[in-house]
Design a protein around this motif. Structure first.
Motif, mmCIF file in Angstrom:
data_model
loop_
_atom_site.group_PDB
_atom_site.id
_atom_site.type_symbol
_atom_site.label_atom_id
_atom_site.label_comp_id
_atom_site.label_asym_id
_atom_site.label_seq_id
_atom_site.Cartn_x
_atom_site.Cartn_y
_atom_site.Cartn_z
ATOM 1 N N CYS A 17 0.827 -1.199 0.000
ATOM 2 C CA CYS A 17 0.000 0.000 0.000
ATOM 3 C C CYS A 17 0.872 1.264 0.000
ATOM 4 C CB CYS A 17 -0.902 -0.009 1.233
ATOM 5 S SG CYS A 17 -2.011 1.400 1.317
ATOM 6 N N HIS A 31 0.276 4.049 1.221
ATOM 7 C CA HIS A 31 0.138 4.847 2.446
ATOM 8 C C HIS A 31 1.271 4.585 3.438
ATOM 9 C CE1 HIS A 31 -1.913 5.503 6.530
ATOM 10 N NE2 HIS A 31 -1.339 6.619 6.136
ATOM 11 N N SER A 32 1.315 3.379 3.985
ATOM 12 C CA SER A 32 2.338 3.070 4.988
ATOM 13 C C SER A 32 3.140 1.839 4.622
ATOM 14 C CB SER A 32 1.705 2.847 6.363
ATOM 15 O OG SER A 32 1.302 4.063 6.909
ATOM 16 N N GLU A 69 2.251 -1.089 3.867
ATOM 17 C CA GLU A 69 1.760 -2.362 4.405
ATOM 18 C C GLU A 69 1.279 -3.220 3.237
ATOM 19 O OE1 GLU A 69 1.795 -3.253 7.499
ATOM 20 O OE2 GLU A 69 1.925 -1.413 8.674
ATOM 21 N N CYS A 93 -7.690 -1.143 1.410
ATOM 22 C CA CYS A 93 -6.606 -1.589 2.284
ATOM 23 C C CYS A 93 -7.169 -1.736 3.694
ATOM 24 C CB CYS A 93 -5.464 -0.578 2.256
ATOM 25 S SG CYS A 93 -4.092 -1.023 3.344
ATOM 26 N N HIS A 109 -5.624 -1.799 6.441
ATOM 27 C CA HIS A 109 -4.838 -1.167 7.508
ATOM 28 C C HIS A 109 -5.412 0.188 7.929
ATOM 29 C CE1 HIS A 109 -1.831 -4.313 7.455
ATOM 30 N NE2 HIS A 109 -1.994 -4.334 6.148
ATOM 31 N N HIS A 110 -5.722 1.054 6.963
ATOM 32 C CA HIS A 110 -6.313 2.358 7.302
ATOM 33 C C HIS A 110 -7.407 2.753 6.315
ATOM 34 C CE1 HIS A 110 -1.989 2.268 8.442
ATOM 35 N NE2 HIS A 110 -2.494 2.572 9.619
ATOM 36 N N ASP A 111 -7.919 1.750 5.582
ATOM 37 C CA ASP A 111 -9.107 1.939 4.730
ATOM 38 C C ASP A 111 -8.924 2.883 3.535
ATOM 39 O OD1 ASP A 111 -10.652 0.100 6.101
ATOM 40 O OD2 ASP A 111 -11.311 1.596 7.559
ATOM 41 N N TRP A 112 -7.710 3.079 3.074
ATOM 42 C CA TRP A 112 -7.572 3.777 1.799
ATOM 43 C C TRP A 112 -8.183 2.886 0.720
ATOM 44 C CZ3 TRP A 112 -2.584 6.974 0.600
ATOM 45 C CH2 TRP A 112 -2.400 7.923 1.613
HETATM 46 S S1 FES Z 1 -1.259 1.096 4.864
HETATM 47 FE FE1 FES Z 1 -2.915 0.973 3.445
HETATM 48 S S2 FES Z 1 -4.245 2.528 4.133
HETATM 49 FE FE2 FES Z 1 -2.580 2.689 5.474
#
Ligand code: FES
Length: 109
Positions: free
Chosen positions: A43, A45-46, A48, A62, A64-67
């Motif tokens: 992802c 974002h982070s 993950e 995702c 992990h944080h719903d992106w």
């Molecule tokens: S790691 Fe995918 S939304 Fe944060």
């Protein structure tokens, strides 16, 4: 260089498969209204893994944080402006082949 990601018969329309190609995590996404495509498996974002993402046939979420990412274009539709990198994909003799060379995954975090 193209390398095998999985067998064609492992793919299901409206679902995705996870594969490692040349030590790179790849998502083979088959959108409901389109053809299979290969996106970066981490992802933006982070960084993950998207290996446990939810996919409703159109949007990849995702966990992990719903992106959210469009399953056809890879564009982020919920989150910061970015896009999943797409790798060239071809299907030959029942094998799904992906080329990860020369493409850098998008990474914001
Ligand atoms: S790691 Fe995918 S939304 Fe944060």
């Amino acid at each position: 260089m193209f390398a095998k990601a999985c067998e064609e018969n492992e793919l299901r329309k409206g679902k995705y498969e996870v594969a490692a190609v040349n030590r790179t995590l790849v998502l083979i996404v088959w959108p409901q209204d389109s053809q299979p495509r290969a996106f970066q498996g981490m992802c933006p974002h982070s960084n993950e893994p998207l290996a446990d993402a939810r996919f409703n046939g159109k949007v990849l979420t995702c966990t992990h944080h719903d992106w959210e990412f469009d399953g056809e274009s890879g564009a982020c539709v919920k989150g910061k402006p970015c896009s999943l990198a797409e790798y060239p994909l071809k299907i030959e003799n029942g094998e799904v082949l992906v080329d990860t060379a020369d493409i850098t995954p998008c990474r914001l975090g």
